[in-house]
Design a protein around this motif. Structure first.
Motif, mmCIF file in Angstrom:
data_model
loop_
_atom_site.group_PDB
_atom_site.id
_atom_site.type_symbol
_atom_site.label_atom_id
_atom_site.label_comp_id
_atom_site.label_asym_id
_atom_site.label_seq_id
_atom_site.Cartn_x
_atom_site.Cartn_y
_atom_site.Cartn_z
ATOM 1 N N VAL A 66 -11.961 43.428 -15.408
ATOM 2 C CA VAL A 66 -12.068 41.975 -15.242
ATOM 3 C C VAL A 66 -12.495 41.673 -13.811
ATOM 4 N N PRO A 67 -13.699 41.134 -13.592
ATOM 5 C CA PRO A 67 -14.193 40.886 -12.232
ATOM 6 C C PRO A 67 -13.764 39.510 -11.728
ATOM 7 N N ASP A 68 -12.497 39.377 -11.374
ATOM 8 C CA ASP A 68 -11.936 38.087 -10.989
ATOM 9 C C ASP A 68 -11.164 38.266 -9.680
ATOM 10 N N VAL A 69 -11.634 37.640 -8.604
ATOM 11 C CA VAL A 69 -10.986 37.810 -7.302
ATOM 12 C C VAL A 69 -9.566 37.269 -7.303
ATOM 13 N N ARG A 70 -9.226 36.446 -8.288
ATOM 14 C CA ARG A 70 -7.857 35.931 -8.338
ATOM 15 C C ARG A 70 -6.835 37.038 -8.571
ATOM 16 N N LEU A 71 -7.267 38.155 -9.159
ATOM 17 C CA LEU A 71 -6.343 39.271 -9.340
ATOM 18 C C LEU A 71 -5.852 39.768 -7.987
ATOM 19 N N ALA A 72 -6.783 39.971 -7.058
ATOM 20 C CA ALA A 72 -6.401 40.415 -5.717
ATOM 21 C C ALA A 72 -5.598 39.337 -5.001
ATOM 22 N N GLU A 73 -5.961 38.074 -5.203
ATOM 23 C CA GLU A 73 -5.242 36.982 -4.544
ATOM 24 C C GLU A 73 -3.799 36.890 -5.041
ATOM 25 N N ARG A 74 -3.595 37.033 -6.358
ATOM 26 C CA ARG A 74 -2.234 36.969 -6.896
ATOM 27 C C ARG A 74 -1.402 38.165 -6.417
ATOM 28 N N ALA A 75 -2.018 39.344 -6.366
ATOM 29 C CA ALA A 75 -1.299 40.508 -5.861
ATOM 30 C C ALA A 75 -0.895 40.296 -4.413
ATOM 31 N N GLY A 76 -1.818 39.781 -3.592
ATOM 32 C CA GLY A 76 -1.520 39.534 -2.193
ATOM 33 C C GLY A 76 -0.445 38.481 -2.006
ATOM 34 N N ALA A 77 -0.492 37.432 -2.826
ATOM 35 C CA ALA A 77 0.526 36.391 -2.742
ATOM 36 C C ALA A 77 1.909 36.945 -3.065
ATOM 37 N N ALA A 78 1.950 37.980 -3.904
ATOM 38 C CA ALA A 78 3.223 38.628 -4.256
ATOM 39 C C ALA A 78 3.576 39.755 -3.290
ATOM 40 N N ASN A 79 2.774 39.893 -2.208
ATOM 41 C CA ASN A 79 3.014 40.897 -1.156
ATOM 42 C C ASN A 79 2.785 42.327 -1.633
ATOM 43 N N ALA A 80 1.888 42.511 -2.600
ATOM 44 C CA ALA A 80 1.538 43.850 -3.090
ATOM 45 C C ALA A 80 0.132 44.215 -2.637
ATOM 46 N N ALA A 81 -0.089 45.476 -2.323
ATOM 47 C CA ALA A 81 -1.443 45.974 -2.063
ATOM 48 C C ALA A 81 -2.245 45.947 -3.362
ATOM 49 N N PHE A 82 -3.560 46.001 -3.244
ATOM 50 C CA PHE A 82 -4.425 45.886 -4.423
ATOM 51 C C PHE A 82 -5.523 46.935 -4.343
ATOM 52 N N VAL A 83 -5.706 47.682 -5.436
ATOM 53 C CA VAL A 83 -6.761 48.703 -5.516
ATOM 54 C C VAL A 83 -7.695 48.324 -6.650
ATOM 55 N N GLU A 84 -8.975 48.131 -6.339
ATOM 56 C CA GLU A 84 -9.982 47.762 -7.344
ATOM 57 C C GLU A 84 -10.843 48.981 -7.670
ATOM 58 N N LEU A 95 -14.906 39.958 -3.197
ATOM 59 C CA LEU A 95 -13.702 40.546 -2.608
ATOM 60 C C LEU A 95 -13.867 40.733 -1.105
ATOM 61 N N ALA A 96 -15.072 41.126 -0.696
ATOM 62 C CA ALA A 96 -15.321 41.338 0.736
ATOM 63 C C ALA A 96 -15.205 40.041 1.521
ATOM 64 N N GLY A 97 -15.374 38.914 0.841
ATOM 65 C CA GLY A 97 -15.280 37.623 1.515
ATOM 66 C C GLY A 97 -13.866 37.086 1.630
ATOM 67 N N LEU A 98 -12.914 37.786 1.028
ATOM 68 C CA LEU A 98 -11.526 37.345 1.120
ATOM 69 C C LEU A 98 -10.937 37.667 2.504
ATOM 70 N N HIS A 99 -9.855 37.005 2.817
ATOM 71 C CA HIS A 99 -9.082 37.342 4.017
ATOM 72 C C HIS A 99 -7.669 37.668 3.542
ATOM 73 N N PRO A 100 -7.508 38.872 2.943
ATOM 74 C CA PRO A 100 -6.242 39.188 2.278
ATOM 75 C C PRO A 100 -5.097 39.380 3.263
ATOM 76 N N ARG A 101 -3.892 39.022 2.806
ATOM 77 C CA ARG A 101 -2.693 39.194 3.623
ATOM 78 C C ARG A 101 -2.076 40.567 3.421
ATOM 79 N N THR A 102 -2.593 41.326 2.459
ATOM 80 C CA THR A 102 -2.140 42.693 2.192
ATOM 81 C C THR A 102 -3.358 43.600 2.111
ATOM 82 N N PRO A 103 -3.184 44.921 2.093
ATOM 83 C CA PRO A 103 -4.341 45.820 1.963
ATOM 84 C C PRO A 103 -5.033 45.667 0.608
#
Length: 322
Positions: A66-84, A95-103
């Protein structure tokens, strides 16, 4: 450590979950079918259930396709790292345009990861003029579903040109050719393509990196070269698989000169090797600084030595080394 695995088509998600479990990581497979998965998740709608599940995990690994950047955003909001693990270019750009709070890790496809590792190994052991390109040759065996998926992703290149990293000239995908000696000893002519990461590698290594591609049999390689100018060929469905046997090969060399430094890797099926790489990346992801990272930058070839089903080697001045 707890890893939430967003499963998808193919066996790679389950293979990675199994290897994570063997390494002592609690790996929870998640998907829409409650009879199949430990954690039921629907990756549509507002993704609130993903947020709640990610809040119980250290890292979320996305095999869903599923190519949806919200997956990474929801993981980051929950303080989890994200691997795509996907390779959709537009999605990865988002994804490269995000400013994630987690890796956030991207670039998890096996052959691009190996191509980068081999290119870096060649550059590290080659003392030639840095203007001499590092050339990567990739042979895909369509009989392996993962290799077939890599091949399908290249259909979008038909009819498109790109800038040659060495000369700056425009090159039509599947046009320019280079002869490679492959790990199995055969000599094959491969077609030049705009493979993922060659521009990134060019910048990272400080020398041009070119990529060439063929399939496991000459007939389908000739077919790819023949349709490169056919109108509409770029719209071929990626699920259209050409015939062929399993088995893949990747070689990197410091130019075409005899005696050049060469590093190579080969295997029959991608899934076991890819699962091993993604297991390492998943375990290391939570230790990284917040922000975007690439899977291939976390590993060296020594991380893969002795891996069953994977052959690695280097040759310098014509002397092969395994």
């Amino acid at each position: 450590m707890r890893a939430l695995i967003l499963d998808g088509p193919g066996d790679l998600g389950r293979a990675t979950a199994a290897e994570l479990g063997a390494a002592g990581v609690e790996a929870v497979l998640a998907g829409r079918d409650p009879g199949r998965y430990e954690q039921m998740l629907d990756l549509r709608g507002d993704l609130s259930d993903l947020y709640r599940a990610a809040a119980q995990a250290t890292v979320v690994v996305n095999f869903s396709g599923v190519p949806d950047v919200r997956l990474a955003e929801r993981a980051g909001a929950a303080n989890a790292a994200f691997v795509e693990t996907g390779s959709d270019a537009g999605y990865l750009s988002e994804l490269a345009g995000l400013h994630p709070r987690t890796p956030v890790l991207t670039g998890g496809r096996l052959l691009p990861v190996l191509a980068g590792m081999l290119a870096r190994d060649v550059a590290a052991h080659d003392s030639a003029d840095p203007a001499v390109p590092v050339e990567i040759g990739i042979v895909l065996g369509a009989g392996d579903p993962e290799s077939a998926a890599d091949l399908g992703a290249t259909y979008a290149l038909f009819g498109r040109s790109f800038t040659d990293p060495a000369t700056g000239e425009a090159v039509l995908n599947f046009s320019g050719r280079r002869e490679f000696t492959l790990p199995d000893g055969r000599r094959r002519h491969l077609a030049q393509v705009d493979w993922p990461d060659q521009q990134v590698l060019t910048a990272a290594l400080g020398r041009p990196v070119r990529t060439y591609l063929a399939t496991g049999d000459r007939f389908s390689t000739t077919l790819l070269r023949g349709v490169k100018r056919v109108p509409g060929a770029a719209r071929l469905p990626s699920a259209l698989h050409l015939p062929g046997r399993p088995g893949w090969q990747v070689v990197a060399q410091a130019g075409p000169a005899p005696g050049a430094v060469r590093s190579w890797a080969a295997g029959r099926y991608q899934t076991p090797c890819a699962a091993h790489i993604l297991t390492i990346a998943t375990r290391r992801a939570p230790t990284l600084e917040p922000g975007l990272h690439r899977v291939g930058d976390l590993l060296t070839l020594s991380d893969l030595s002795g891996l069953e089903g994977l052959a690695l080697g280097r040759s310098a001045l014509g002397v092969p080394q395994s």
